[in-house]
Scaffold this motif. Structure first.
Motif, PDB file in Angstrom:
ATOM      1  N   LYS A  79       0.821  -1.211   0.000  1.00 49.11           N
ATOM      2  CA  LYS A  79       0.000   0.000   0.000  1.00 49.11           C
ATOM      3  C   LYS A  79       0.860   1.268   0.000  1.00 49.11           C
ATOM      4  CE  LYS A  79      -4.223  -1.802   2.166  1.00 49.11           C
ATOM      5  NZ  LYS A  79      -5.126  -1.408   1.059  1.00 49.11           N
ATOM      6  N   ILE A  80       1.983   1.236   0.707  1.00 52.83           N
ATOM      7  CA  ILE A  80       2.866   2.412   0.729  1.00 52.83           C
ATOM      8  C   ILE A  80       3.486   2.628  -0.649  1.00 52.83           C
ATOM      9  CG2 ILE A  80       4.994   3.388   1.672  1.00 52.83           C
ATOM     10  CD1 ILE A  80       4.308   1.981   4.324  1.00 52.83           C
ATOM     11  N   PHE A  81       3.980   1.553  -1.268  1.00 58.71           N
ATOM     12  CA  PHE A  81       4.531   1.663  -2.614  1.00 58.71           C
ATOM     13  C   PHE A  81       3.486   2.245  -3.579  1.00 58.71           C
ATOM     14  CE2 PHE A  81       8.256  -1.444  -2.310  1.00 58.71           C
ATOM     15  CZ  PHE A  81       9.189  -0.492  -2.693  1.00 58.71           C
ATOM     16  N   ARG A  82       2.269   1.715  -3.496  1.00 57.70           N
ATOM     17  CA  ARG A  82       1.201   2.168  -4.394  1.00 57.70           C
ATOM     18  C   ARG A  82       0.836   3.635  -4.127  1.00 57.70           C
ATOM     19  NH1 ARG A  82      -2.350   0.311  -7.901  1.00 57.70           N
ATOM     20  NH2 ARG A  82      -4.369   1.363  -8.097  1.00 57.70           N
ATOM     21  N   ARG A  83       0.755   3.985  -2.869  1.00 62.79           N
ATOM     22  CA  ARG A  83       0.406   5.365  -2.497  1.00 62.79           C
ATOM     23  C   ARG A  83       1.397   6.357  -3.107  1.00 62.79           C
ATOM     24  NH1 ARG A  83      -1.445   8.221   2.911  1.00 62.79           N
ATOM     25  NH2 ARG A  83      -0.243  10.153   2.796  1.00 62.79           N
ATOM     26  N   ILE A  84       2.684   6.033  -3.042  1.00 61.11           N
ATOM     27  CA  ILE A  84       3.720   6.952  -3.512  1.00 61.11           C
ATOM     28  C   ILE A  84       3.838   6.976  -5.032  1.00 61.11           C
ATOM     29  CG2 ILE A  84       6.199   7.444  -3.471  1.00 61.11           C
ATOM     30  CD1 ILE A  84       6.213   6.170  -0.658  1.00 61.11           C
ATOM     31  N   LEU A  99       1.994   9.717   8.619  1.00 57.67           N
ATOM     32  CA  LEU A  99       2.332   8.290   8.670  1.00 57.67           C
ATOM     33  C   LEU A  99       1.461   7.572   9.700  1.00 57.67           C
ATOM     34  CD1 LEU A  99       4.270   6.112   7.582  1.00 57.67           C
ATOM     35  CD2 LEU A  99       5.812   6.670   9.460  1.00 57.67           C
ATOM     36  N   LYS A 100       1.240   8.220  10.820  1.00 60.92           N
ATOM     37  CA  LYS A 100       0.394   7.635  11.869  1.00 60.92           C
ATOM     38  C   LYS A 100      -1.030   7.430  11.354  1.00 60.92           C
ATOM     39  CE  LYS A 100      -1.361   8.375  16.572  1.00 60.92           C
ATOM     40  NZ  LYS A 100      -1.266   9.202  17.790  1.00 60.92           N
ATOM     41  N   ASP A 101      -1.579   8.434  10.677  1.00 66.06           N
ATOM     42  CA  ASP A 101      -2.938   8.325  10.132  1.00 66.06           C
ATOM     43  C   ASP A 101      -3.048   7.144   9.169  1.00 66.06           C
ATOM     44  OD1 ASP A 101      -3.729  10.535  11.563  1.00 66.06           O
ATOM     45  OD2 ASP A 101      -3.493  11.936   9.883  1.00 66.06           O
ATOM     46  N   SER A 152      -5.405   3.830   9.706  1.00 70.80           N
ATOM     47  CA  SER A 152      -6.382   3.454   8.680  1.00 70.80           C
ATOM     48  C   SER A 152      -6.313   1.960   8.340  1.00 70.80           C
ATOM     49  CB  SER A 152      -6.165   4.278   7.409  1.00 70.80           C
ATOM     50  OG  SER A 152      -5.023   3.842   6.693  1.00 70.80           O
ATOM     51  N   LEU A 153      -5.182   1.341   8.684  1.00 70.52           N
ATOM     52  CA  LEU A 153      -5.032  -0.106   8.464  1.00 70.52           C
ATOM     53  C   LEU A 153      -5.573  -0.921   9.636  1.00 70.52           C
ATOM     54  CD1 LEU A 153      -1.423  -0.370   6.961  1.00 70.52           C
ATOM     55  CD2 LEU A 153      -3.588  -0.234   5.741  1.00 70.52           C
ATOM     56  N   LYS A 185      -2.359   4.059  20.161  1.00 64.36           N
ATOM     57  CA  LYS A 185      -1.371   3.984  21.236  1.00 64.36           C
ATOM     58  C   LYS A 185      -0.261   2.991  20.882  1.00 64.36           C
ATOM     59  CE  LYS A 185      -0.725   3.242  26.195  1.00 64.36           C
ATOM     60  NZ  LYS A 185       0.513   2.485  25.956  1.00 64.36           N
ATOM     61  N   ALA A 186      -0.643   1.868  20.273  1.00 63.12           N
ATOM     62  CA  ALA A 186       0.355   0.880  19.876  1.00 63.12           C
ATOM     63  C   ALA A 186       1.315   1.491  18.856  1.00 63.12           C
ATOM     64  CB  ALA A 186      -0.337  -0.345  19.284  1.00 63.12           C
ATOM     65  N   TYR A 187       0.760   2.309  17.973  1.00 60.31           N
ATOM     66  CA  TYR A 187       1.610   3.001  16.990  1.00 60.31           C
ATOM     67  C   TYR A 187       2.584   3.937  17.704  1.00 60.31           C
ATOM     68  CZ  TYR A 187       3.249   6.102  13.356  1.00 60.31           C
ATOM     69  OH  TYR A 187       4.056   6.823  12.521  1.00 60.31           O
ATOM     70  N   ASP A 188       2.080   4.751  18.611  1.00 61.21           N
ATOM     71  CA  ASP A 188       2.922   5.718  19.329  1.00 61.21           C
ATOM     72  C   ASP A 188       4.033   5.016  20.105  1.00 61.21           C
ATOM     73  OD1 ASP A 188       1.529   7.912  18.421  1.00 61.21           O
ATOM     74  OD2 ASP A 188       0.180   7.983  20.150  1.00 61.21           O
ATOM     75  N   ASP A 189       3.692   3.883  20.713  1.00 58.30           N
ATOM     76  CA  ASP A 189       4.689   3.142  21.501  1.00 58.30           C
ATOM     77  C   ASP A 189       5.870   2.710  20.635  1.00 58.30           C
ATOM     78  OD1 ASP A 189       3.193   3.435  23.774  1.00 58.30           O
ATOM     79  OD2 ASP A 189       2.301   1.416  23.705  1.00 58.30           O
ATOM     80  N   VAL A 190       5.570   2.289  19.401  1.00 60.04           N
ATOM     81  CA  VAL A 190       6.646   1.851  18.497  1.00 60.04           C
ATOM     82  C   VAL A 190       7.370   3.051  17.901  1.00 60.04           C
ATOM     83  CG1 VAL A 190       7.178   0.620  16.356  1.00 60.04           C
ATOM     84  CG2 VAL A 190       5.493  -0.317  17.944  1.00 60.04           C
TER      85      VAL A 190
END
Length: 215
Positions: A111-116, A129-131, A135-136, A141-146
């Motif tokens: 999805k990232i390759f396609r988006r770009i 990037l967080k958004d 969306s996936l 919070k799990a995102y922020d922790d990483v």
């Protein structure tokens, strides 16, 4: 007798010509031309490492070849190393490692390759990037922790350090068995790249040509 000798000579020349054709067809790769030797010895187990970045157009074009390499060499381990060659690419290095750590790489990678490269939508910043990951279905919070973790900063540092040690200056770059760095331009095509991977990894049992180039 003379006629017999002539016939035998013709057969011998024909056999040599056929042998040369078969050899060329099977693929022969030379150190210093098709690949560089970057280590005195290779890994104990066959492995292919790809240095890439989502922002790299050539990396996007290489995706089909990479997929075929994986499918055609099931006994060879494959590792992807995202690389920051310019400041604007750092967010994409983060994107790979975050996707890997959160277990959504099977969704995020393509999805990232396609988006770009298809939708022409680059990530503007870390919030963007967080958004994307939310969306996936990723928990915020799990995102922020990483994203704020020591682990992620370590991965960013190690990928740069490894690339520097391997003298990787462009993407995509493939290194086989931690010893052979392929020259994609000299190899010239996806088929030749796949054949070089098979030969140098030993997955097709062809003897490697590891002679160093003449000075």
């Amino acid at each position: 007798m003379k006629l017999t000798k002539n016939i035998l000579m013709a057969l011998f020349v024909g056999a040599c010509t056929l042998s040369g054709a078969v050899s060329a067809e099977s693929g022969s790769f030379v150190a210093g031309e098709h690949y560089q030797i970057i280590s005195p010895k290779e890994s104990e187990e066959p492995i292919v490492e790809e240095f890439f970045n989502y922002a790299c157009g050539a990396c996007y074009s290489m995706e089909k070849v990479i997929s075929e390499i994986k499918n055609e060499n099931p006994t060879v381990k494959f590792k992807i190393i995202p690389l920051e060659l310019r400041p604007s690419w750092k967010v994409y290095v983060k994107a790979y490692y975050i996707g890997e750590k959160l277990g959504v790489l099977d969704k995020s990678h393509e999805k990232i390759f396609r988006r770009i490269h298809v939708e022409k939508r680059h990530f503007k910043n870390d919030d963007d990037l967080k958004d994307f990951f939310v969306s996936l279905g990723v928990d915020a919070k799990a995102y922020d922790d990483v994203a704020k973790s020591y682990w992620l900063n370590t991965q960013l540092r190690l990928s740069k350090q490894y690339a520097m040690n391997a003298k990787v200056i462009g993407t995509p770059t493939l290194i086989v068995n931690k010893r052979y760095k392929l020259d994609n331009k000299k190899l010239g095509s996806g088929e030749r790249i796949k054949q070089a991977v098979k030969e140098l990894s030993g997955s097709n049992n062809i003897v490697k040509v590891t002679e160093q180039p003449k000075q």
